[in-house]
Write a protein that holds these residues in place. Structure first.
Motif, short mmCIF file in Angstrom:
data_model
loop_
_atom_site.label_atom_id
_atom_site.label_comp_id
_atom_site.label_asym_id
_atom_site.label_seq_id
_atom_site.Cartn_x
_atom_site.Cartn_y
_atom_site.Cartn_z
N GLN A 28 26.21 -60.97 14.78
CA GLN A 28 27.55 -61.47 15.07
C GLN A 28 28.49 -61.23 13.90
O GLN A 28 29.65 -60.87 14.09
N GLN A 29 28.00 -61.44 12.69
CA GLN A 29 28.83 -61.26 11.50
C GLN A 29 29.21 -59.79 11.31
O GLN A 29 30.37 -59.48 11.04
N PHE A 30 28.25 -58.89 11.46
CA PHE A 30 28.54 -57.46 11.34
C PHE A 30 29.52 -57.03 12.44
O PHE A 30 30.41 -56.21 12.20
N LYS A 31 29.35 -57.57 13.63
CA LYS A 31 30.24 -57.23 14.73
C LYS A 31 31.67 -57.69 14.43
O LYS A 31 32.63 -56.98 14.71
N LYS A 32 31.78 -58.86 13.84
CA LYS A 32 33.10 -59.40 13.50
C LYS A 32 33.76 -58.59 12.38
O LYS A 32 34.94 -58.28 12.43
N GLU A 33 32.98 -58.22 11.38
CA GLU A 33 33.52 -57.52 10.21
C GLU A 33 33.72 -56.03 10.44
O GLU A 33 34.71 -55.47 9.98
N GLY A 34 32.77 -55.38 11.10
CA GLY A 34 32.84 -53.92 11.20
C GLY A 34 32.88 -53.37 12.60
O GLY A 34 32.99 -52.17 12.79
N GLY A 35 32.69 -54.22 13.58
CA GLY A 35 32.70 -53.76 14.97
C GLY A 35 31.31 -53.64 15.56
O GLY A 35 30.29 -53.77 14.87
N ARG A 36 31.30 -53.41 16.85
CA ARG A 36 30.04 -53.35 17.59
C ARG A 36 29.13 -52.23 17.11
O ARG A 36 27.91 -52.37 17.03
N ARG A 37 29.73 -51.10 16.76
CA ARG A 37 28.94 -49.95 16.33
C ARG A 37 28.20 -50.23 15.02
O ARG A 37 27.03 -49.87 14.86
#
Length: 61
Positions: A28-37
């Motif tokens: 979730q954190q990576f998705k928030k910061e950098g996007g789904r990819r």
């Protein structure tokens, strides 16, 4: 490693996804910061659960 049937492999995959991946804070954190990819790439290349899922996937083919 013991040879498992396809049904058993799918069962292991489902339990891993349900136990570790659903609601994963890191994802979730990576998705928030950098996007789904970026989040997906992390799961595939660096997460130990992702590596285990890949191992099961290779055994399915």
């Amino acid at each position: 490693m013991k040879k498992l049937s396809r049904k058993e492999l799918f069962s292991h995959v489902e339990s891993l996804l349900g136990q570790y991946c659903e609601g994963c804070f890191v994802h979730q954190q990576f998705k928030k910061e950098g996007g789904r990819r970026v989040a997906h790439r992390f799961c595939i290349s660096q997460c130990t659960v992702g590596e285990k899922l890949q191992e099961y996937g290779k055994r399915l083919t």
